[in-house]
Enzyme design. Structure first.
Site, PDB file in Angstrom:
ATOM      1  N   PRO A 168       0.814  -1.211   0.000  1.00 25.19           N
ATOM      2  CA  PRO A 168       0.000   0.000   0.000  1.00 25.19           C
ATOM      3  C   PRO A 168       0.855   1.273   0.000  1.00 25.19           C
ATOM      4  O   PRO A 168       2.072   1.188   0.227  1.00 25.19           O
ATOM      5  CB  PRO A 168      -0.808  -0.098   1.294  1.00 25.19           C
ATOM      6  CG  PRO A 168      -0.364  -1.310   2.002  1.00 25.19           C
ATOM      7  CD  PRO A 168       0.666  -2.012   1.200  1.00 25.19           C
ATOM      8  N   THR A 207       9.261   3.494  -2.365  1.00 17.13           N
ATOM      9  CA  THR A 207      10.143   4.394  -3.106  1.00 17.13           C
ATOM     10  C   THR A 207      11.378   4.718  -2.286  1.00 17.13           C
ATOM     11  O   THR A 207      12.494   4.751  -2.812  1.00 17.13           O
ATOM     12  CB  THR A 207       9.398   5.691  -3.461  1.00 17.13           C
ATOM     13  OG1 THR A 207       8.173   5.337  -4.089  1.00 17.13           O
ATOM     14  CG2 THR A 207      10.206   6.557  -4.394  1.00 17.13           C
ATOM     15  N   SER A 228     -13.221 -13.226  -0.863  1.00 16.15           N
ATOM     16  CA  SER A 228     -13.043 -13.351   0.577  1.00 16.15           C
ATOM     17  C   SER A 228     -14.180 -12.740   1.385  1.00 16.15           C
ATOM     18  O   SER A 228     -14.214 -12.858   2.601  1.00 16.15           O
ATOM     19  CB  SER A 228     -11.701 -12.740   0.994  1.00 16.15           C
ATOM     20  OG  SER A 228     -11.788 -11.345   0.954  1.00 16.15           O
ATOM     21  N   LYS A 263      -4.977  -7.712   6.314  1.00 15.36           N
ATOM     22  CA  LYS A 263      -6.313  -7.665   6.899  1.00 15.36           C
ATOM     23  C   LYS A 263      -6.249  -7.610   8.423  1.00 15.36           C
ATOM     24  O   LYS A 263      -6.984  -6.859   9.066  1.00 15.36           O
ATOM     25  CB  LYS A 263      -7.117  -8.885   6.464  1.00 15.36           C
ATOM     26  CG  LYS A 263      -7.526  -8.807   4.981  1.00 15.36           C
ATOM     27  CD  LYS A 263      -8.171 -10.094   4.536  1.00 15.36           C
ATOM     28  CE  LYS A 263      -8.605  -9.980   3.080  1.00 15.36           C
ATOM     29  NZ  LYS A 263      -9.054 -11.276   2.555  1.00 15.36           N
TER      30      LYS A 263
HETATM   31  N1  LIG Z   1      10.262   1.438   7.538  1.00 15.96           N
HETATM   32  C1  LIG Z   1      10.456   2.753   7.395  1.00 15.96           C
HETATM   33  N2  LIG Z   1      11.413   3.364   8.061  1.00 15.96           N
HETATM   34  C2  LIG Z   1      11.607   4.702   7.930  1.00 15.96           C
HETATM   35  N3  LIG Z   1      10.874   5.492   7.152  1.00 15.96           N
HETATM   36  C3  LIG Z   1       9.889   4.933   6.446  1.00 15.96           C
HETATM   37  C4  LIG Z   1       9.625   3.543   6.520  1.00 15.96           C
HETATM   38  N4  LIG Z   1       8.596   3.267   5.692  1.00 15.96           N
HETATM   39  C5  LIG Z   1       8.236   4.433   5.134  1.00 15.96           C
HETATM   40  N5  LIG Z   1       9.006   5.441   5.567  1.00 15.96           N
HETATM   41  C6  LIG Z   1       8.902   6.832   5.187  1.00 15.96           C
HETATM   42  O1  LIG Z   1       7.561   7.118   4.825  1.00 15.96           O
HETATM   43  C7  LIG Z   1       7.483   8.016   3.762  1.00 15.96           C
HETATM   44  C8  LIG Z   1       6.670   7.455   2.639  1.00 15.96           C
HETATM   45  O2  LIG Z   1       7.373   6.416   2.014  1.00 15.96           O
HETATM   46  P1  LIG Z   1       7.393   6.151   0.453  1.00 15.96           P
HETATM   47  O3  LIG Z   1       8.661   5.520   0.107  1.00 15.96           O
HETATM   48  O4  LIG Z   1       7.011   7.377  -0.258  1.00 15.96           O
HETATM   49  O5  LIG Z   1       6.230   5.108   0.349  1.00 15.96           O
HETATM   50  P2  LIG Z   1       5.676   4.364  -0.924  1.00 15.96           P
HETATM   51  O6  LIG Z   1       6.633   4.577  -2.027  1.00 15.96           O
HETATM   52  O7  LIG Z   1       5.580   2.943  -0.484  1.00 15.96           O
HETATM   53  O8  LIG Z   1       4.341   4.941  -1.168  1.00 15.96           O
HETATM   54  C9  LIG Z   1       8.914   8.307   3.360  1.00 15.96           C
HETATM   55  O9  LIG Z   1       9.326   9.491   3.943  1.00 15.96           O
HETATM   56  C10 LIG Z   1       9.672   7.135   3.930  1.00 15.96           C
HETATM   57  O10 LIG Z   1      10.990   7.459   4.214  1.00 15.96           O
HETATM   58 MG   LIG Z   2       6.128   5.586  -3.791  1.00 14.53          MG
END
Ligand SMILES: Nc1ncnc2c1ncn2[C@@H]1O[C@H](COP(=O)(O)OP(=O)(O)O)[C@@H](O)[C@H]1O
Ligand SMILES: [Mg+2]
Length: 813
Positions: A367, A373, A690, A733
């Site tokens: 999600p 990213t 489901s 879930k």
């Molecule tokens: N496990 C984690 N540890 C530290 N920061 C996290 C973690 N998961 C997400 N973040 C932070 O949350 C924010 C959103 O993450 P992002 O990479 O944009 O998510 P996605 O690409 O999955 O939508 C970023 O600033 C990211 O660094």
């Molecule tokens: Mg992303």
């Protein structure tokens, strides 16, 4: 009429012998003398001078006839046309070179009957041909046609003097008209002679008109060609002139066009292109040299060269090969995600050992806001590569990936090449975000182009339509991200190594916020640790009441909100400002609570069951409601449900019909009822099997009037006979159920194996019940067992429906 003009057969001559005139005869070259025509010409030939002298000595009349072949100096009588013109010598002047210039006036046609040679010249017996015409409408018409056409002809023709020619046609006599016009035509001698030999004046008029028409057409065509040629020449001259001027200006300003091209050449040589590409670039440069510098095509050509030069061909980041460093960096950037990090490290290790391992493209699925990213960025940092990212969400056009051909106006390379230019190196980490959101339409399938990008066997020769040369992508590390897998084409999935990131628990989110998000946002808003601190309770409060998500994106946003508000206050009140955020003052920054723990506060209701779904934004809690109405046994489903969900509802219905007696329902209860099942909760499209047991529970509750426990959530597929089958996305879930404060979750027995990956925190807070049949589900989900239910007779159910139907209407309105 023939009677008049035709010289007729031989006997005629005998009969009209008296008409014959004996005259000196002079052959003329390259011209035909017509009656009514004044003609100047030079006489030089000995025999001609003799004939002239003979005529001048007499009545100044001479017979002029054209010789067949103009090149002959001494034509014999049979080499001279027999039809000619009897002329008066108007003037003769002896020239200094011995030649004589004469001016003659044609009098009438004559046909030779006999020629004799006398002291050095010819004498001919000539029968004059009268030139008369009977007036008739036909003649008038022909004459006026000739007049009009001749005027046009004179206007078009450059060799004729307009005034004198128009004077020539001002004759009242159509017969004379035909001759004066014929004499002025610019046509071959043979054709003129034919006109002379045409004795019938009307026929001659018609022929002259036809010839005029043809000549006018020729002249028109010629004129068009001439103007076109002229215009082109003018334009070419103008361009040449302007270019020369421009060059002069450039020279004057000291930035010669030449040096610019030299510059380009140097850049091309320095770019490190493969041989073929280099050749192509040089070829293009040569073309550019030929083009006018400010023209549209030269701009296109220059842009193209600029792209060829700007795309990296050789430049490489020095890769970090130390796995220890990579481990350290991944750990430094992200909390938790142990398994994912481990897989990434393995992946990096394998890549160092094997050149192109199968499934060598990483794909993070999960999600939004779970760090897909940002993990990819970390990989860039951990391997010493540059990082670029393209979002493929909504890309439908192959050209967005591969570019447009240069021939299109404003054409550019596709995203792949554009980002390679941005990276500036041949080996960046290249993130393809949202590969699951790409769609196909008539403009070509972008996923096919993507296949080529990702296939290690093809991507060393990737072709962009704009660049039009092969580009090597084989040193790029591609990483894909997606919210869901099922919309990614299977062949593409086969290329990928899939890593799932299902979402975080509340405790994990707290840790992420404490260790990363707060720090990051504080830095970005220029605050120090002294200025702003959060208590754990405050962060948990924000997580629970201001966000509602599997990832941490909104959490980060809310923290950023607080930081921004505080930095404003720091600017106003000074650097010394100290604030601690606690549950009590969160609302000062973020306003009133956005989400309550609704599920925990709900009460048990008839027909309302709580299900768990797996959507693009992670796990979701969805309630399912059923109402009964008097009717004919229809089953209606609403709430953006997919086909699979419709089938689940049918299966649920079939199960219930096998249990009529248990539920205390008449066997044919469904004949008199319509059942409406609705799954609210926004407009998220829902599908998947489901929801089967949730729908069945909801309908069973509506039919038996036994309320469903509101703290129980469930997920599982149902068969027609009431067996419960396993489902996917258990972790997502359960995270959602936990997030929403539910107490008990009913799961299919076969999903027990998934327990291993459920965080301990979640397991400790949720009572998980594994079931095999629908009967088990109802046992757990309904407020009290079915058997003890008072079997309400059908009329009662029906009587009840009125109020429900009304509320139902309100709902759907
Ligand atoms: N496990 C984690 N540890 C530290 N920061 C996290 C973690 N998961 C997400 N973040 C932070 O949350 C924010 C959103 O993450 P992002 O990479 O944009 O998510 P996605 O690409 O999955 O939508 C970023 O600033 C990211 O660094
Ligand atoms: Mg992303």
């Amino acid at each position: 009429m023939k009677r008049e003009g035709d010289p007729g057969p031989q006997p005629m001559f005998n009969r009209e012998k008296s008409d014959l005139k004996r005259l000196p005869m002079m052959p003329v070259r390259d011209m035909v003398i017509f009656p009514q025509m004044m003609s100047p010409f030079i006489v030089g030939r000995e025999s001609s001078v003799r004939a002239l002298e003979e005529a001048l000595a007499g009545d100044k009349k001479i017979f002029l006839a054209t010789q067949h072949d103009a090149s002959l100096d001494d034509p014999k009588p049979e080499e001279i046309y027999t039809v000619g013109t009897i002329a008066n010598i108007v003037q003769s002047v002896k020239l200094a070179d011995g030649n004589i210039k004469v001016l003659v006036e044609g009098v009438e046609r004559g046909k030779v009957a006999q020629v004799t040679t006398e002291e050095g010249f010819f004498r001919a017996s000539v029968r004059p041909i009268p030139n008369r015409i009977e007036p008739s409408p036909q003649v008038d018409q022909a004459a006026s046609r000739v007049t009009t056409l001749f005027e046009q002809y004179v206007k078009l023709s450059q060799n004729l003097n307009y005034d004198s020619m128009i004077a020539a046609v001002r004759s009242d006599d159509p017969a004379k008209l035909s001759d004066s016009v014929a004499s002025n035509l610019q046509i071959p001698v043979e054709e003129k002679q034919e006109l002379l030999e045409c004795f019938d004046a009307l026929e001659r008029l018609t022929r002259v008109a036809d010839i005029l028409e043809g000549e006018i057409e020729k002249l028109n065509v010629e004129r068009n060609i001439n103007t076109r040629v002229k215009r082109q020449m003018e334009r070419a001259q103008k361009e040449y002139y302007l270019n020369e001027k421009l060059k002069a200006i450039h020279k004057e300003l000291g930035r010669g066009e030449k040096s610019e091209l030299d510059d380009l050449k140097k850049k091309i040589d320095a770019a490190g292109m493969p041989k073929e590409t280099h050749e192509k670039a040089i070829q293009e440069l040569k073309r550019l040299e030929m083009m006018p510098p400010m023209s549209a095509e030269s701009t296109v050509s220059r842009n193209y060269l600029d792209w060829l030069i700007a795309v990296p061909w050789k430049k490489k980041s020095k890769e970090i090969r130390d796995i220890g460093v990579a481990e350290h960096i991944l750990e430094e950037d992200h909390f938790g995600l142990e398994k994912v990090k481990e897989r990434i490290i393995e992946y990096l290790a394998v890549r160092q050992l094997v050149k192109n391992p199968r499934g060598s493209i990483l794909c993070f699925v999960g999600p939004p806001g779970v760090g897909k990213t940002s993990l990819a960025m970390s990989i860039g940092r951990a391997t010493g590569r540059k990082f670029v990212r393209v979002s493929l969400g909504g890309v439908r056009d192959e050209a967005e990936i591969r570019g447009h051909r240069r021939t299109y106006i404003g054409a550019l390379p596709g995203q792949i090449i554009q980002l390679m230019k941005k990276a500036g190196t041949v080996n960046p980490v290249f993130v393809l975000d949202e590969v699951d959101k790409m769609s196909t339409d008539f403009r070509g399938d972008p996923s096919a182009a993507l296949m080529e990008v990702l296939d290690p066997e093809l991507n060393h020769a990737f072709t962009d339509h704009y660049l039009d040369v092969e580009y090597d992508l084989s040193r790029v590390m591609f990483i894909c991200t997606a919210n869901v897998l099922h919309t990614i084409p299977q062949p593409l999935q086969d290329r990928m190594e899939i890593l799932r990131i299902p979402g975080y628990t509340e405790l994990e989110k707290l840790q992420i916020a404490k260790r990363f998000l707060v720090k990051k946002q504080r830095e970005q808003t220029g605050l120090s640790e002294e200025n702003l601190t959060f208590t754990d309770e405050a962060l948990t409060h924000i997580i629970r009441h201001y966000t509602h998500e599997a990832g941490v994106r909104n959490l980060e946003r809310e923290i950023a909100n607080i930081c921004r508000k505080l930095s404003r206050r720091v600017v106003k009140e000074g650097r010394g400002l100290k604030v601690e955020v606690t549950p009590a003052n969160v609302s000062d920054f973020l306003g009133v609570i956005k989400y309550r723990e609704i599920w925990a506060e709900k009460k048990n209701e008839v027909g309302l069951a709580t299900g768990l779904a797996w959507t693009e934004v992670g796990g979701q809690v969805l309630s399912t409601e059923s109402t009964l109405m008097e009717g004919k046994g229809r089953l209606t489903l609403t709430g953006k449900l997919g086909d699979v969900m419709q089938e689940s509802a049918q299966a649920a219905m079939s199960y219930i019909r096998t249990r009529t007696s248990t539920f205390g329902l008449p066997r044919d209860f469904y004949r008199h009822l319509d059942i409406h099942v609705h799954v609210p909760e926004g407009s998220i499209p829902k599908d998947g099997p489901s929801a089967g047991i949730t729908i069945a529970t909801s309908i069973a509750s509506a039919l038996t009037r036994i309320p469903v426990r509101c703290d129980v959530a469930m997920t599982g597929e149902i068969t027609l006979r009431g067996k419960v089958l396993p489902i996917g996305g258990v972790k997502e879930k359960l995270l959602a159920a936990h997030r929403m404060g539910l107490r008990t979750v009913i799961l299919p027995k076969d999903n027990e194996k998934d327990l291993a990956e459920i965080p301990a925190e979640v397991q400790a807070n949720l009572a998980l019940r594994f079931v095999e049949t629908m009967d088990d589900v109802l046992q757990l989900a309904l407020e009290h067992p079915v058997q003890t239910a008072a079997p309400g007779p059908v009329p009662e159910v029906a009587a009840d429906f009125h109020s429900e139907a009304e509320s139902d209407q309100e709902l759907t309105n």
